[in-house]
Each structure stands twice: as structure tokens, then as C-alpha cells.
Write a protein that holds these residues in place. Structure first.
Motif, PDB file in Angstrom:
ATOM      1  N   ALA A  39      -4.124  -1.109  -4.616  1.00  0.00           N
ATOM      2  CA  ALA A  39      -4.747  -1.296  -5.926  1.00  0.00           C
ATOM      3  C   ALA A  39      -6.146  -0.693  -5.974  1.00  0.00           C
ATOM      4  CB  ALA A  39      -4.813  -2.774  -6.266  1.00  0.00           C
ATOM      5  N   ALA A  40      -6.457   0.209  -5.027  1.00  0.00           N
ATOM      6  CA  ALA A  40      -7.819   0.755  -4.927  1.00  0.00           C
ATOM      7  C   ALA A  40      -8.257   1.438  -6.217  1.00  0.00           C
ATOM      8  CB  ALA A  40      -7.900   1.726  -3.757  1.00  0.00           C
ATOM      9  N   VAL A  48     -13.743  -5.886   1.388  1.00  0.00           N
ATOM     10  CA  VAL A  48     -13.100  -4.944   0.470  1.00  0.00           C
ATOM     11  C   VAL A  48     -13.464  -5.280  -0.972  1.00  0.00           C
ATOM     12  CG1 VAL A  48     -10.872  -4.171  -0.457  1.00  0.00           C
ATOM     13  CG2 VAL A  48     -11.203  -4.371   2.019  1.00  0.00           C
ATOM     14  N   LEU A  49     -13.410  -6.549  -1.308  1.00  0.00           N
ATOM     15  CA  LEU A  49     -13.701  -6.953  -2.682  1.00  0.00           C
ATOM     16  C   LEU A  49     -15.189  -6.820  -3.009  1.00  0.00           C
ATOM     17  CD1 LEU A  49     -11.255  -9.947  -2.852  1.00  0.00           C
ATOM     18  CD2 LEU A  49     -11.127  -7.842  -4.184  1.00  0.00           C
ATOM     19  N   LYS A  50     -16.051  -7.078  -2.036  1.00  0.00           N
ATOM     20  CA  LYS A  50     -17.481  -6.880  -2.260  1.00  0.00           C
ATOM     21  C   LYS A  50     -17.773  -5.413  -2.522  1.00  0.00           C
ATOM     22  CE  LYS A  50     -22.033  -7.548  -0.150  1.00  0.00           C
ATOM     23  NZ  LYS A  50     -22.773  -8.040   1.058  1.00  0.00           N
ATOM     24  N   ASP A  51     -17.168  -4.523  -1.742  1.00  0.00           N
ATOM     25  CA  ASP A  51     -17.364  -3.084  -1.942  1.00  0.00           C
ATOM     26  C   ASP A  51     -16.858  -2.630  -3.308  1.00  0.00           C
ATOM     27  OD1 ASP A  51     -18.497  -2.911   0.553  1.00  0.00           O
ATOM     28  OD2 ASP A  51     -16.713  -2.091   1.533  1.00  0.00           O
ATOM     29  N   ALA A  52     -15.853  -3.357  -3.832  1.00  0.00           N
ATOM     30  CA  ALA A  52     -15.302  -3.005  -5.147  1.00  0.00           C
ATOM     31  C   ALA A  52     -16.107  -3.625  -6.285  1.00  0.00           C
ATOM     32  CB  ALA A  52     -13.848  -3.450  -5.238  1.00  0.00           C
ATOM     33  N   GLY A  53     -17.147  -4.392  -5.944  1.00  0.00           N
ATOM     34  CA  GLY A  53     -18.032  -4.921  -6.975  1.00  0.00           C
ATOM     35  C   GLY A  53     -17.750  -6.349  -7.400  1.00  0.00           C
ATOM     36  N   ASN A  98       0.812  -1.217   0.000  1.00  0.00           N
ATOM     37  CA  ASN A  98       0.000   0.000   0.000  1.00  0.00           C
ATOM     38  C   ASN A  98       0.847   1.269   0.000  1.00  0.00           C
ATOM     39  OD1 ASN A  98       1.012  -0.230   2.564  1.00  0.00           O
ATOM     40  ND2 ASN A  98      -0.975  -0.122   3.619  1.00  0.00           N
ATOM     41  N   SER A  99       2.153   1.127  -0.241  1.00  0.00           N
ATOM     42  CA  SER A  99       3.029   2.295  -0.309  1.00  0.00           C
ATOM     43  C   SER A  99       4.218   1.975  -1.193  1.00  0.00           C
ATOM     44  CB  SER A  99       3.513   2.710   1.089  1.00  0.00           C
ATOM     45  OG  SER A  99       4.308   1.691   1.657  1.00  0.00           O
TER      46      SER A  99
END
Length: 251
Positions: free
Chosen positions: A192-193, A226-231, A125-126
């Protein structure tokens, strides 16, 4: 002396010695050849750690023109087959552990695969560097950014957000991800957001490692959220004693 728990495993090991240290196996209609160094290689290629069912299912989900980012390539036990599946696409492998990275390069060369970019960097993440836990066993797949008691030493490795990979390494954006990074799944997804939000990534294979996630106060459910929120919705899942393996597609 290495211990081999079954007659079958010992037989596989003997066969490799008699074939000049190479082993050939098949998965999903593709043939892969591998340099064999020790019994650990057999656990990953001839035993249950190969995860044949999961590999062959993911090969069916992949498209021949996908651009696949593989996070955690080990020695190429899956890379060799996925690169062949991507006959019109590209595979980018992120493998920061130096010994595994070198072994992976050898196995890619042995199979004459020219659609693969191999990066000696940890997806996270960085952008920068981080401590990376390395297992004493050369062929082990449990090296991780989540350092714990199984690691005999730590090394500093470069880290990279997947959102920035196309600019820093001149590689195409992914349409698929394969994530197996021993507990660092949430850091990879955080980095990877932007890619996930863009809608370009259509397919994801991910192993959520419950033991390592618990070490940082997280669970496999946090990864799924996280993956559900990303669709993304799981199309196939396996629960393997604290690890949840999922193949997911965008809704």
C-alpha cells in the motif's frame, strides 16, 4: 464438548441457543446481529476478544463518508458496526479464509448492509498466490500469511497489493485502513506504499502482532516506523502483551 471458562460466557452461549443461534449486541450506538455457531464466536462477540473499547474508539475516529479497507475481516465482528458508521461511505473487506469469508457474508446479509464489498483475497506486497496458515478451529481469528505452529493446515490463497485493488476490483481508493492480519502487517503496508504516499489515506487502525513479527525477524517498532515515515502519528494506543494496537492519523 466445548469448555466455557466463566458463568457469564456460559450464559451468553445459552442465550444464543434459545434465540435460534443468533446473538445481538451493540457498539458505538449501533446494533449488530450475528449467526452463532460455537463457543469461539462468543469469545469474539461477548468476551474480551471483541475489543469493544478499541472498536468504539475507532468508530468515533471514522467519518461517515470514509472508504475503509478492512484487512482481515474474520466473521464480521467489527465489519457490521463499521459499515453502519460509514452511512455515506463504503467498506471493502479482505478476508481470504473461505470459512470466515462465508460466515462474514452471512452476517452482512443478516444486518442488511449494502455498502460493503467482500473480497476473498489476502492483502500483501505482491499479486499472485501464497501459502496461508489456517487454524483448525472454524471461528478462529489467527489464520495468517505468517504460518506457524498454531495452524493445522495451509491453503493457497490469492494475494493482492492494495495499490492495485482499485484497478483489479473496480473499487474506490481508501481514505481509511483497518489492518489486523496476524503478523503480515509489513507486507500489507509495503503493498500500500503508493496509497500511503498519495496522502489520501487519513486514518489507520492497526494491530501489530509482536510474536508473529519476530518469526520473520521484525518487531512492532518496524511497523510503527513505516507509518511514521508515511506521515502518521498515533492518537491512541494499547499495549496488549506483545501486541500493539494503534489508531493513527496523518499529520
Amino acid at each position: 464438548m466445548a469448555l466455557f471458562p466463566t458463568r457469564r460466557t456460559r450464559s451468553f452461549y445459552a442465550r444464543a441457543l434459545y434465540s435460534r443461534g443468533q446473538y445481538t449486541t451493540r457498539a458505538g450506538g449501533f446494533k449488530g446481529r450475528f449467526h452463532m455457531r460455537d463457543s469461539g464466536d462468543y469469545e469474539h462477540l461477548a468476551g474480551p476478544m471483541f475489543e469493544r473499547e478499541q472498536l468504539e474508539t475507532f468508530l468515533q475516529v471514522l467519518k461517515e463518508d470514509d472508504v475503509l479497507y478492512e484487512i482481515g475481516g474474520h466473521i464480521g465482528t467489527w465489519s457490521v458496526f463499521m459499515a453502519q458508521r460509514l452511512s455515506k461511505g463504503k467498506l471493502v473487506v479482505f478476508e481470504p479464509e473461505p470459512r470466515n469469508n462465508a460466515r462474514l457474508a452471512e452476517n452482512l446479509s443478516l444486518n442488511q448492509l449494502n455498502n460493503v464489498t467482500l473480497l476473498k483475497v489476502a492483502a500483501s506486497n505482491s499479486n499472485g498466490t501464497a501459502s496461508f496458515g489456517v487454524h483448525d478451529r472454524n471461528s478462529d481469528g489467527r489464520h495468517s500469511l505468517i504460518v506457524n505452529e498454531v495452524h493445522g493446515q495451509t491453503i493457497e490463497v490469492p494475494t493482492l497489493r492494495l495499490d492495485d485493488a482499485t484497478q483489479t476490483h473496480n473499487i474506490p481508493k481508501p481514505t481509511a485502513l483497518k489492518i489486523d492480519c496476524e503478523g503480515a502487517e509489513l507486507s500489507v503496508l509495503e503493498g500500500a506504499a503508493g496509497l500511503l504516499e498519495s496522502g489520501q489515506v487519513k486514518r489507520i487502525f492497526i494491530e501489530a502482532h509482536g510474536v508473529q513479527l519476530k518469526q520473520i525477524g521484525k518487531t512492532v517498532d518496524d511497523v510503527a516506523a513505516v507509518l511514521k515515515d508515511a506521515g502518521f502519528t498515533p492518537v491512541t494506543q494499547w499495549d496488549r502483551g506483545g501486541e500493539v494496537i494503534s489508531i493513527m492519523q496523518r499529520d
